[in-house]
Design an enzyme around this catalytic site. Structure first.
Site, mmCIF file in Angstrom:
data_model
loop_
_atom_site.group_PDB
_atom_site.id
_atom_site.type_symbol
_atom_site.label_atom_id
_atom_site.label_comp_id
_atom_site.label_asym_id
_atom_site.label_seq_id
_atom_site.Cartn_x
_atom_site.Cartn_y
_atom_site.Cartn_z
ATOM 1 N N ARG A 179 -129.642 48.029 19.024
ATOM 2 C CA ARG A 179 -128.480 47.143 19.150
ATOM 3 C C ARG A 179 -128.397 46.322 17.864
ATOM 4 O O ARG A 179 -129.324 45.607 17.509
ATOM 5 C CB ARG A 179 -128.648 46.207 20.338
ATOM 6 N N GLY A 233 -124.201 33.511 26.490
ATOM 7 C CA GLY A 233 -123.043 33.656 25.612
ATOM 8 C C GLY A 233 -121.885 34.115 26.488
ATOM 9 O O GLY A 233 -122.114 34.741 27.521
ATOM 10 N N GLU A 256 -125.678 47.143 28.926
ATOM 11 C CA GLU A 256 -125.530 47.472 27.510
ATOM 12 C C GLU A 256 -126.561 48.509 27.064
ATOM 13 O O GLU A 256 -126.268 49.374 26.244
ATOM 14 C CB GLU A 256 -125.644 46.191 26.674
HETATM 15 P P1 ADP Z 1 -127.558 36.349 28.297
HETATM 16 O O1 ADP Z 1 -126.232 36.009 27.702
HETATM 17 O O2 ADP Z 1 -128.682 35.557 27.692
HETATM 18 O O3 ADP Z 1 -127.832 37.832 28.422
HETATM 19 P P2 ADP Z 1 -127.226 36.418 31.177
HETATM 20 O O4 ADP Z 1 -126.100 37.394 31.153
HETATM 21 O O5 ADP Z 1 -128.516 36.845 31.773
HETATM 22 O O6 ADP Z 1 -127.487 35.762 29.771
HETATM 23 O O7 ADP Z 1 -126.707 35.132 31.973
HETATM 24 C C1 ADP Z 1 -127.474 33.993 32.128
HETATM 25 C C2 ADP Z 1 -126.698 32.996 32.978
HETATM 26 O O8 ADP Z 1 -126.442 33.586 34.259
HETATM 27 C C3 ADP Z 1 -127.432 31.687 33.210
HETATM 28 O O9 ADP Z 1 -126.549 30.602 33.040
HETATM 29 C C4 ADP Z 1 -127.823 31.814 34.681
HETATM 30 O O10 ADP Z 1 -127.938 30.565 35.322
HETATM 31 C C5 ADP Z 1 -126.672 32.605 35.225
HETATM 32 N N1 ADP Z 1 -127.012 33.163 36.545
HETATM 33 C C6 ADP Z 1 -127.895 34.131 36.848
HETATM 34 N N2 ADP Z 1 -127.979 34.299 38.196
HETATM 35 C C7 ADP Z 1 -127.118 33.390 38.743
HETATM 36 C C8 ADP Z 1 -126.733 33.038 40.063
HETATM 37 N N3 ADP Z 1 -127.267 33.637 41.117
HETATM 38 N N4 ADP Z 1 -125.812 32.061 40.238
HETATM 39 C C9 ADP Z 1 -125.285 31.436 39.170
HETATM 40 N N5 ADP Z 1 -125.603 31.716 37.891
HETATM 41 C C10 ADP Z 1 -126.507 32.675 37.685
#
Ligand code: ADP
Length: 397
Positions: free
Chosen positions: A90, A211, A385
């Site tokens: 990536r 993000g 991804e």
């Molecule tokens: P990244 O952009 O680092 O890949 P992710 O796509 O894993 O991040 O998203 C992380 C976000 O998703 C965090 O803000 C986390 O709190 C939120 N998140 C994950 N599970 C839940 C949930 N069950 N309810 C609300 N938010 C969630």
């Protein structure tokens, strides 16, 4: 028959995520993470068959190289050598040069390095990962999948900033967009779910993780997206501000803030964290709201309002709308955040399907709302991804 596994590498400046993916099924065979590179606490961990293993990285020199050497040994121990057919990387920035996935050779590697000016934190790290993997797997073909590539179909009016054209000519300053692999994947999955050829389908894809970005997709192609020259633009995020008046930067610098302090604040101390004064994590925000935390409530309101505003404005480039797609950690899991965004989209006729919204969580896809006005749905599609990287690598083989 032997398997088609792809080793997927996502190399950051101080970390390296990796996975062995079955390119046919999309299953994760192994997933792992090396972190704290360059520090004494450097460590690598991986999950295989539900079991997690962690090892310190004690090598004094390149932790990236050490991590990849450790992955080579791991793959060997697990007996996957003959199954791995390619390594997929990536890479954050492909500039205007890379519009799709490409097989890496010396020339491509040099191009990725030369784009470091546009992504100073990310591209050099990606190049280190590629060099280490080329050394470790000299006989395997390596592929680069770019975060920016999917957005290279944006028309000039969408990617051109309303600034002096010197900035574009001299420095390549324009909208590039990121999260392209995710927007690509969920739009293909959504088209399948709606039983419509993706070339005829129009979506607004909303990736909400740490993000966050929105992408307008017309006939399967990205026509606009909210991240810009850097991933700081567009939506409010975990710690990033998203769009703001650039005049604020001058104001703060006149008040004596250094350039470093301004951008550290905009990148690392804004978004959910900055507005709530509490946490960058959406789950933490929702929990604190239940306890009556005012800052968390405001962060929730600002975030959902801004996402809805972007969705509304991304109707503009589309001929029609088939679906709004929610994805990313927040988009895939958070019922209250999705509910509030849909409420904000009232004028577009979206009516929540409460059971659908309950069900489409924790890895489940589904339809969560419908708009009779637009003849469109809102849906959840978990992104993947790594699967795209594995699939495209194998396709190019
Ligand atoms: P990244 O952009 O680092 O890949 P992710 O796509 O894993 O991040 O998203 C992380 C976000 O998703 C965090 O803000 C986390 O709190 C939120 N998140 C994950 N599970 C839940 C949930 N069950 N309810 C609300 N938010 C969630």
């Amino acid at each position: 028959m032997s398997n088609s596994f792809v080793l997927v590498i996502n190399s950051g400046s101080s970390s390296l995520k990796f996975a062995v993916i079955d390119a046919n099924s999309g299953d994760d065979i192994v997933t792992g993470l090396g972190e704290c590179f360059g520090m004494p606490e450097a460590v690598i961990s991986w999950k295989y068959n539900g079991e997690k293993t962690e090892e310190a990285i004690t090598a004094p020199d390149s932790h990236h190289q050490h991590a990849i050497d450790r992955i080579v040994a791991l793959v060997d121990t697990l007996g996957f050598n003959k199954d791995i057919v390619a390594v997929g990387h990536r890479i954050v920035h492909g500039g205007e040069k890379f519009t799709s996935t490409i097989r890496i050779d010396e020339e491509v590697l040099a191009e990725i390095e030369s784009l470091s000016d546009l992504a100073p934190l990310h591209n050099p790290a990606g190049a280190i990962g590629i060099e280490a993997a080329m050394k470790a797997f000299p006989s395997l073909p390596q592929f680069a999948v770019f975060d920016t590539a999917f957005h290279q179909t944006m028309p000039q009016k969408a990617f051109t900033g309303a600034v002096s054209n010197e900035l574009y000519k001299e420095y390549g300053i324009r909208r590039y967009g990121f999260h392209g692999t995710s927007h690509y994947f969920v739009s293909r999955e959504a088209a399948k779910m709606l039983d419509k050829p993706v070339e005829e389908a129009s979506f607004i894809s909303v990736h909400l993780g740490n993000g966050a970005s929105v992408c307008a997709i017309e006939n399967g192609e990205s026509v606009d997206t909210s991240m810009g020259f850097t991933p700081l633009a567009g939506l409010m995020m975990g710690t990033r501000s998203g769009d703001l008046d650039p005049g604020i930067i001058e104001f703060l610098m006149k008040k004596g803030w250094s350039q470093e302090k301004v951008f550290d604040t905009l990148n690392k101390k804004s978004g959910f964290l900055g507005v709530s004064g509490l946490t960058s994590d959406a789950r933490g925000i929702l929990e604190a709201m239940e306890d009556g935390h005012e800052g968390a409530k405001l962060a929730f309101e600002v975030f959902t309002y801004r996402v809805a505003k972007y969705i509304g404005s991304y109707m503009i480039p589309l001929s029609h709308l088939d679906a709004i797609i929610f994805t990313g950690g927040i988009g895939e899991n958070s019922l209250p955040i999705r509910r509030e965004i849909l409420k904000n989209l009232n004028l577009l006729g979206f009516v929540e399907d409460e059971k659908g919204n309950e069900d489409a969580r924790f890895g489940a896809a589904g339809i969560i709302a419908k708009s009779e006005v637009l003849g469109a749905v809102a849906m959840v599609i978990p992104t993947n991804e790594e699967f795209v990287i594995a699939q495209q690598s194998v396709e190019l083989l």
